[in-house]
Write an enzyme that holds these catalytic residues in place. Structure first.
Site, mmCIF file in Angstrom:
data_model
loop_
_atom_site.group_PDB
_atom_site.id
_atom_site.type_symbol
_atom_site.label_atom_id
_atom_site.label_comp_id
_atom_site.label_asym_id
_atom_site.label_seq_id
_atom_site.Cartn_x
_atom_site.Cartn_y
_atom_site.Cartn_z
ATOM 1 N N TRP A 158 0.854 -1.198 0.000
ATOM 2 C CA TRP A 158 0.000 0.000 0.000
ATOM 3 C C TRP A 158 0.889 1.247 0.000
ATOM 4 C CZ3 TRP A 158 -2.062 2.821 4.746
ATOM 5 C CH2 TRP A 158 -2.988 3.797 4.372
ATOM 6 N N ASP A 179 -1.118 -5.655 9.165
ATOM 7 C CA ASP A 179 -2.061 -4.602 8.806
ATOM 8 C C ASP A 179 -3.335 -5.285 8.331
ATOM 9 O OD1 ASP A 179 -3.516 -2.537 7.767
ATOM 10 O OD2 ASP A 179 -2.020 -1.890 6.302
ATOM 11 N N ALA A 195 -6.837 -4.274 7.187
ATOM 12 C CA ALA A 195 -7.677 -3.120 6.846
ATOM 13 C C ALA A 195 -8.945 -3.527 6.100
ATOM 14 C CB ALA A 195 -6.872 -2.133 5.996
ATOM 15 N N LYS A 232 -13.208 0.426 6.061
ATOM 16 C CA LYS A 232 -13.878 -0.294 4.980
ATOM 17 C C LYS A 232 -14.999 -1.188 5.504
ATOM 18 C CE LYS A 232 -10.513 1.574 3.091
ATOM 19 N NZ LYS A 232 -9.283 1.502 2.433
#
Ligand SMILES: Cc1ncc(COP(=O)(O)O)c(C=O)c1O
Length: 394
Positions: free
Chosen positions: A127, A208, A210, A243
């Site tokens: 990312w 991570d 997400a 999200k």
């Protein structure tokens, strides 16, 4: 004073949004932006979140400071959501943060304070905000191979080989699920092998997560993280609710740390909070309070999970249909990987020049590395899109 400043680096994705806005063509298509869109191109407030907000509005009596760590009930709910109902909560701590980005920064700050000379290994590619966050914290960054653009799959052997050369005490940043930007993910056997390597080499897992719930399901998407947690003595994790609760602008996330015991976890949390104090002081309340209400109320939670299922299933069906349209138009299996990828993104494997031609000749906008947002695919124009993509291939 400011006259000597060179222009600040621009964010490629934000620049793409500007280009898209300025394009007058009616049939233009935005596959660049990183938010979920429904079939009407909207990013709605989720039903359960809206209801939780109503309750919050009716019951909230004060807006006094929340404290550095945020809301204890939110933090515990996030630990259980990510690490599972059987999480070893005696040695896991969480701090509410402004989004997953805030959580990533606090985890990075903790690494910097614990071992300033540590290198953080990131996937190639990763990312776009990972490396800037790590570098701004003052950490060294190196890449491990991850994505094979020709096959659309993970270069797992090469990844292990590179990480085997990392120094004990380095950290390894991993995407818990729904790898951004590639959409290619590790399977269970690979997570298990990786967890073994992390434990043997005493590398700190930095996960991570997400997009939990966007790939295979809430528990399935956290399975890799849980495999690692069961194997290693310490780890950090950064979760985002942007999200999966669609609370992007409310800035909701959690920085989590697992220590070898509760005392060490408390000490680590203390250092994350000391960093937070100088960065932004206290986290925003509203979105996390809504998430806490949803996770704590069985009916709201069931409704949230149902809407999340709809979201995920829409993306999965778009993947299958788009891969099929490309198969027909290209007369090859070159793009079949789109159907087996998971999450909101896939990388098509086009060159920058082909991406530019798609934009100029067909009004199709995607990030320069050919990352597309699957949720932005137009259900009724998949064949046109496939035709445009195949047209720029030669
Ligand atoms: C891989 C990854 N990590 C973390 C984030 C952080 O998101 P936010 O700070 O908006 O919660 C994102 C957002 O796009 C992401 O794609």
């Amino acid at each position: 004073m400011f006259e000597a400043l060179p222009p600040a680096p621009t964010d490629k994705i934000l620049a793409l949004i500007e280009l898209y806005r300025a394009d007058p063509r009616p049939g233009k298509l935005d596959l660049g932006v990183g938010v979920y869109k429904d079939r009407d191109g909207r990013t709605p407030v989720m039903r359960a979140v809206r209801e939780a907000e109503k309750r919050l509005l009716a019951s909230q009596e004060t807006k006094t400071y929340l404290g550095l760590v945020g809301d204890a009930a939110f933090n515990m709910a996030m630990i259980r959501l990510v690490f599972g109902e059987n999480a070893d909560t005696a040695r896991i701590r969480a701090a509410q943060t402004p989004g997953g980005s805030g959580a990533l920064r606090l985890c990075a700050e903790l690494i910097k304070r614990s071992r300033p000379e540590a290198t953080v290994w990131v996937s190639d590619p990763t990312w776009a905000n990972h490396v800037p966050i790590l570098r701004d914290t003052g950490l060294k960054v190196r890449e491990y191979p991850y994505f094979d653009a020709d096959t659309g799959t993970v270069r797992f052997e090469a990844m292990l080989e590179a990480l085997a050369k990392a120094e004990s005490g380095d950290a390894v940043l991993l995407h818990g699920c729904c790898h951004n930007p590639t959409g290619a993910n590790l399977n269970e056997a690979q997570w298990t092998a990786l967890a073994g390597l992390l434990a043997d080499k005493r590398l700190l897992p930095f996960i991570d997560i997400a997009y939990q719930g966007f790939g295979e399901g809430l528990d399935a998407d956290a399975a890799g993280l849980r495999i690692v947690a069961a194997k290693v003595p310490e780890m950090v994790a950064a979760a985002s609710c942007s999200k999966n609760f669609a609370v992007y602008r409310d800035r909701v996330g959690a920085a989590m740390v697992m220590g070898t015991n509760g005392t060490q976890a408390d000490a680590a949390l203390g250092h994350m909070l000391a960093a937070a104090r100088t960065l932004y002081s206290m986290p925003p309340d509203h979105g996390a309070a809504a998430v806490r209400i949803v996770l704590g109320d069985p009916a709201l939670r069931a409704d949230w999970e149902a809407e999340l299922d709809e979201t995920r299933n829409r993306m999965l069906s778009l993947r299958v249909k788009f891969a099929e349209a490309l198969r027909q138009r290209s007369n090859s299996d070159r793009f079949d990987f789109i159907a087996s990828h998971r999450g909101m993104f896939s990388r098509l494997g086009l060159t920058e020049a082909q991406v530019e031609r798609l934009r100029n000749d067909h009004g199709v906008y995607m990030v320069g590395d050919s990352r597309i947002n699957v949720a932005g695919l137009p259900e009724d124009r998949l064949d046109d899109l496939a035709k445009a993509i195949v047209a720029v291939l030669d």
